[in-house]
Design an enzyme around this catalytic site. Structure first.
Site, mmCIF file in Angstrom:
data_model
loop_
_atom_site.group_PDB
_atom_site.id
_atom_site.type_symbol
_atom_site.label_atom_id
_atom_site.label_comp_id
_atom_site.label_asym_id
_atom_site.label_seq_id
_atom_site.Cartn_x
_atom_site.Cartn_y
_atom_site.Cartn_z
ATOM 1 N N ASP A 39 -72.994 -59.044 128.230
ATOM 2 C CA ASP A 39 -73.219 -57.610 128.040
ATOM 3 C C ASP A 39 -74.551 -57.185 128.643
ATOM 4 O OD1 ASP A 39 -74.463 -59.162 125.950
ATOM 5 O OD2 ASP A 39 -74.900 -57.295 124.894
ATOM 6 N N GLU A 53 -74.959 -59.734 123.003
ATOM 7 C CA GLU A 53 -76.274 -60.274 122.682
ATOM 8 C C GLU A 53 -77.268 -59.167 122.377
ATOM 9 O OE1 GLU A 53 -80.428 -61.598 123.743
ATOM 10 O OE2 GLU A 53 -79.186 -60.033 124.647
#
Length: 486
Positions: free
Chosen positions: A77, A144
């Protein structure tokens, strides 16, 4: 000036493909599908766990089958931030990159090199047929940036390696061997709207152009926080004049970024409007001088605006006083001499959003010492609770403690010295790495983290230093070549 080449070519080609794929935190479905299809199309053992983490396994090259298994890990991400006036749909549109001298950056948005460049290195390695390595597992975690929920949801046994190299660091030449734990604290003020007193004049103030940055790794750089500055001005004006009423306060977007812009709307008695404007200009000049080293592009505006209902006077006063009082920035420095004066504990007030009947505040606390993380969170809670807010804490994530007598650290350090003729810096980082969660689930896993140089991550100024990508790539391949036998 000659345009710098994007080398290693294979890594930058993979990165370009990754930046065509929307992958905001918590909405990584397209990236997960891409990685799954990529692994399967290359004939590699590919699995997706129930959380959405992806693992792609590749066997050893001939003659290295007896080496220990190495895990390479990045998060899929990216933080999606943009300039105020830049148009993009992060769920549909690609990231547009360009070369600026020795740096790769993006048009009006975050670049996504945090941690797309780590993912690109893994894919380039998996695709290559001319690199020596033992068995490898390439792991791509999701989400994350907004809570490490991918690593949190990973069950023991998903990874099976002996060593783990996290490719989510931002300073070439620095090898990270520990990280901070963290937690978010949210506060909510509730109120009723009411009409401003008769004879009120409405002003809209905006501050933008701050550098911002990562609320962990950049907290020691003493950069300005838009929320604290706007709150500081309002506190001073409420101390100086009666009758100032707050209607809106909005600033910040991300829990892990130092807010770089913000605005408020106030109603002031008509006879005070020129005084408040003059105070704003004086305050702006003073703050620009105060931050003349770190934040050189501040833009301050204050103008008349339409009338609107205001927040209850006592609630607004409590909120502004809490903003003035709340701890922000560095709280403690590490006492361990091996961590070389690193920030141990900090807090960052990250975002404020005013709704119809509530003000929502989000802040993040970090520490390498979990007891001091508890203390920092309690300090923030006490400030807002005394002001009448409802306060909650997230579950957070643990710190990663430095491993004594690490075999992997020795290999990585010796490889760096051999390649570049100088010692790398072995240090901790005042930010959350997924290694902290892995250390709980996989207590025997020997880990390090390194990566190419990135600057201004989590902001539209994010940039990747191109020459360091080749350096990290060379270092990574040499480490893999020197992984010991089982």
């Amino acid at each position: 000036m000659n345009k710098i080449e994007l080398k290693p070519t294979a890594v930058f080609e993979e990165f370009a493909k990754i930046n065509q794929i929307p992958r905001p935190s918590k909405r990584e479905e397209k990236m997960i599908a891409y990685l799954k299809e990529w692994g399967e199309s290359h004939g590699l053992d590919t699995k997706v766990d129930e959380t959405g983490n992806v693992i792609i396994r590749k066997g050893a090259t001939k003659g290295m089958e007896n080496r220990k298994t190495t895990i390479l890990q990045s998060h899929m991400d990216m933080v999606c931030d943009k300039l105020v006036d830049y148009e993009i749909d992060f769920d549909k549109d690609p990231i547009k990159t360009y070369v600026d001298g020795e740096w790769l950056t993006a048009e009006g948005t975050t670049l996504g090199a945090d941690d797309g460049i780590g993912c690109a290195m893994e894919l380039a390695l998996l695709a290559a047929d001319d690199i020596e390595h033992g068995p490898i597992e390439c792991v791509f975690t999701r989400d994350e940036e907004t809570g490490l929920t991918g690593a949190e949801g990973m069950k023991a046994g998903f990874m099976t390696g002996d060593f783990l190299i996290n490719l989510d660091s931002e300073d070439e030449g620095e090898i990270f061997v520990s990280c901070a734990g963290g937690r978010n604290t949210s506060a909510k003020f509730t109120f009723q709207r009411e009409n401003a007193p008769a004879g009120s004049f409405f002003l809209r103030a905006q501050l933008k152009g701050l550098v911002g940055g990562h609320s962990g790794d950049d907290i020691n750089k003493q950069r300005a926080n838009a929320i604290k500055l706007l709150g500081r001005f309002l506190f001073a004006e409420m101390q100086k004049y009666e009758g100032i009423r707050l209607a809106q306060f909005n600033s910040g977007k991300l829990h892990n970024a130092i807010p770089r812009d913000g605005m408020f709307v106030i109603a002031v008695p008509n006879e005070l409007k020129e005084n408040v404007k003059a105070d704003w200009n004086i305050f702006a000049a003073d703050v620009e001088e105060e931050f003349h080293v770190t934040d050189t592009q501040m833009v301050w505006t204050m103008e008349s605006t339409d009338a609107e209902p205001v927040i209850e006077a006592q609630v607004a006063r409590n909120f502004v006083y809490a903003l003035q009082a709340v701890d922000n920035g560095i709280y403690a420095i590490c006492q361990d001499p091996e961590l070389n004066g690193m920030v141990e504990t900090s807090s960052n007030i990250a975002s404020i959003k005013t709704l119809e009947n509530e003000i929502d505040i989000l802040s993040s606390q970090r520490s390498n010492v979990m007891s001091n993380l508890d203390n920092m969170c309690a300090t923030i809670e006490a400030c807002f609770a005394l002001a009448g807010a409802e306060v909650k804490h997230s579950d957070g994530y643990p710190a990663w403690k430095m491993r004594a007598h690490s075999e992997l650290q020795k290999i990585v350090r010796e490889s760096y010295v051999k390649l570049f003729g100088k010692e790398p810096i072995m240090r901790g980082i005042h930010a959350g790495l997924e290694c902290g969660l892995f250390s709980e689930r996989y207590p025997n896993l020997d880990m390090v983290s390194f990566g190419p140089t990135l600057r201004f991550v989590h902001t539209p100024d994010e940039r990747l230093h191109i020459p360091t990508v080749q350096m990290v790539w060379d270092h990574l391949l040499d480490v893999l070549k020197n992984i010991p036998a089982k």
